[in-house]
Design an enzyme around this catalytic site. Structure first.
Site, PDB file in Angstrom:
ATOM      1  N   ASP A 293      -2.338  -1.350  10.185  1.00 30.28           N
ATOM      2  CA  ASP A 293      -2.507  -1.429   8.728  1.00 30.28           C
ATOM      3  C   ASP A 293      -3.171  -2.724   8.272  1.00 30.28           C
ATOM      4  O   ASP A 293      -3.580  -2.836   7.111  1.00 30.28           O
ATOM      5  CB  ASP A 293      -1.157  -1.307   8.017  1.00 30.28           C
ATOM      6  CG  ASP A 293      -0.615   0.116   8.006  1.00 30.28           C
ATOM      7  OD1 ASP A 293      -1.413   1.052   8.193  1.00 30.28           O
ATOM      8  OD2 ASP A 293       0.600   0.288   7.809  1.00 30.28           O
TER       9      ASP A 293
ATOM     10  N   LYS B 154       0.839  -1.200   0.000  1.00 29.64           N
ATOM     11  CA  LYS B 154       0.000   0.000   0.000  1.00 29.64           C
ATOM     12  C   LYS B 154       0.873   1.249   0.000  1.00 29.64           C
ATOM     13  O   LYS B 154       2.039   1.232   0.415  1.00 29.64           O
ATOM     14  CB  LYS B 154      -0.948   0.024   1.204  1.00 29.64           C
ATOM     15  CG  LYS B 154      -0.279   0.153   2.589  1.00 29.64           C
ATOM     16  CD  LYS B 154       0.077   1.577   2.996  1.00 29.64           C
ATOM     17  CE  LYS B 154       0.915   1.612   4.272  1.00 29.64           C
ATOM     18  NZ  LYS B 154       1.594   2.900   4.507  1.00 29.64           N
TER      19      LYS B 154
END
Length: 314
Positions: free
Chosen positions: A141, A11
């Site tokens: 995350d 990401k």
């Protein structure tokens, strides 16, 4: 099935804003996250023992209980001890393509893949929200990495709200292999230097979060206005990382001097990304920047935005 293979995307952060401190010791954050097609492959296989065994071709990846993928198995075993006894141990093989300690959530994505894979292997029947709740126990995350795509992440990063998918946007990733930045150091240093700007009133925190939801970057994403997205990139952690690591700052400036839509550090760094709307242009810029910096430690990857999180390989 006794084995699964899963794709675990990296990401980047299009927006990372530190609002204040939380009672649990974490920071209150507002982030806009984006999955990219650079990813690790996670192979899970029942091993017929009661052990968790980790394998990876990258020597930088720990193969013990400090690895988030290992912790993900242990967490599921603790939550479902009967199933753990019935199914036994797991071999986890990580084909590592995401740079390690790079601000790209590689470890979190690996853990997310393990949760998704064990849900299938052990027939847990967990929904995606339930998997995200488990993931939040491992790291901030991990919930985003499970669902991926484009999303707003709030709280300490574990509260995820999807945004419209971005398509056909090219992402250059660049990282000096000899530079690593501790996430803990970055956040603690930010706290030391900028805590006088923190918002503590819950109503003000809620208001700031709402402002991002209705802000210009979200509007640009909803319109797929890539030029505007590039112009609105924002990362609070650059304030502490770039003065300490001048090479990272120079890398961002090298991309900005080219015809990119925007360039910024991802997460706590040190990976830098640059956005382009054409593949050929991105390839040219990547080579020009590598040539201009001329450092053998500079590694670059060209990838695209990705509309999903963990995927089972067919």
């Amino acid at each position: 099935m006794q084995s699964y293979s899963l794709f675990a995307p990296a990401k980047i952060n299009l927006h990372l804003e530190i609002i204040g401190d939380r009672a649990d010791g974490y920071h209150e954050l507002v982030m806009i996250m984006q999955s990219v097609n650079l990813g690790d492959i996670i192979h899970l296989r029942a091993n017929g023992t009661d052990e968790i065994r980790l394998f990876c071709q990258n020597p930088q990846v720990p193969l013990d209980d400090t690895n988030l993928a290992y912790k993900a198995v242990r967490l599921v075993q603790e939550k479902y001890p009967t199933l753990s006894r019935n199914y036994g141990g797991i071999d986890i093989t990580i084909e590592k393509n995401i740079p390690v300690a790079a601000g790209l959530a590689g470890g979190s994505s690996n853990a997310a893949a393990v949760l998704v894979g064990l849900n299938l292997m052990w027939n847990l029947g967990l929904t995606q929200p339930e998997l995200k709740d488990l993931g939040a126990l491992l790291g901030s995350d991990v919930p985003f990495c499970i669902s991926g795509g484009t999303a707003i992440a709030t709280g300490r990063g574990e509260q995820i709200e999807p945004l419209p998918d971005l398509k056909n946007l090219w992402v250059i990733l660049a990282k000096f292999s000899n530079i690593s930045v501790s996430t803990g150091w970055a956040y603690n240093t930010y706290r030391e230097q900028f805590n006088h700007e923190y918002i503590s009133n819950p109503q003000e925190v809620k208001q700031r979060t709402h402002e991002i939801h209705s802000g210009n970057l979200v509007k640009a994403i909803s319109k797929s206005d890539y030029k505007q997205i590039g112009a609105l990139l924002y990362n609070d952690l650059e304030k502490v990382v770039l003065p300490e690591y001048n090479a990272v700052n120079e890398l961002i400036e090298a991309f900005k001097s080219k015809n990119v839509l925007g360039s910024m550090m991802s997460g706590s760094g040190p990976t830098v990304f640059a956005l382009c709307d054409k593949k050929e242009e991105a390839e040219t810029i990547m080579e020009e920047v590598k040539e201009s910096i001329n450092d053998p430690n500079l590694d670059c990857w060209l990838t695209q935005v990705c509309p999903h999180g963990i995927m089972v390989n067919q």
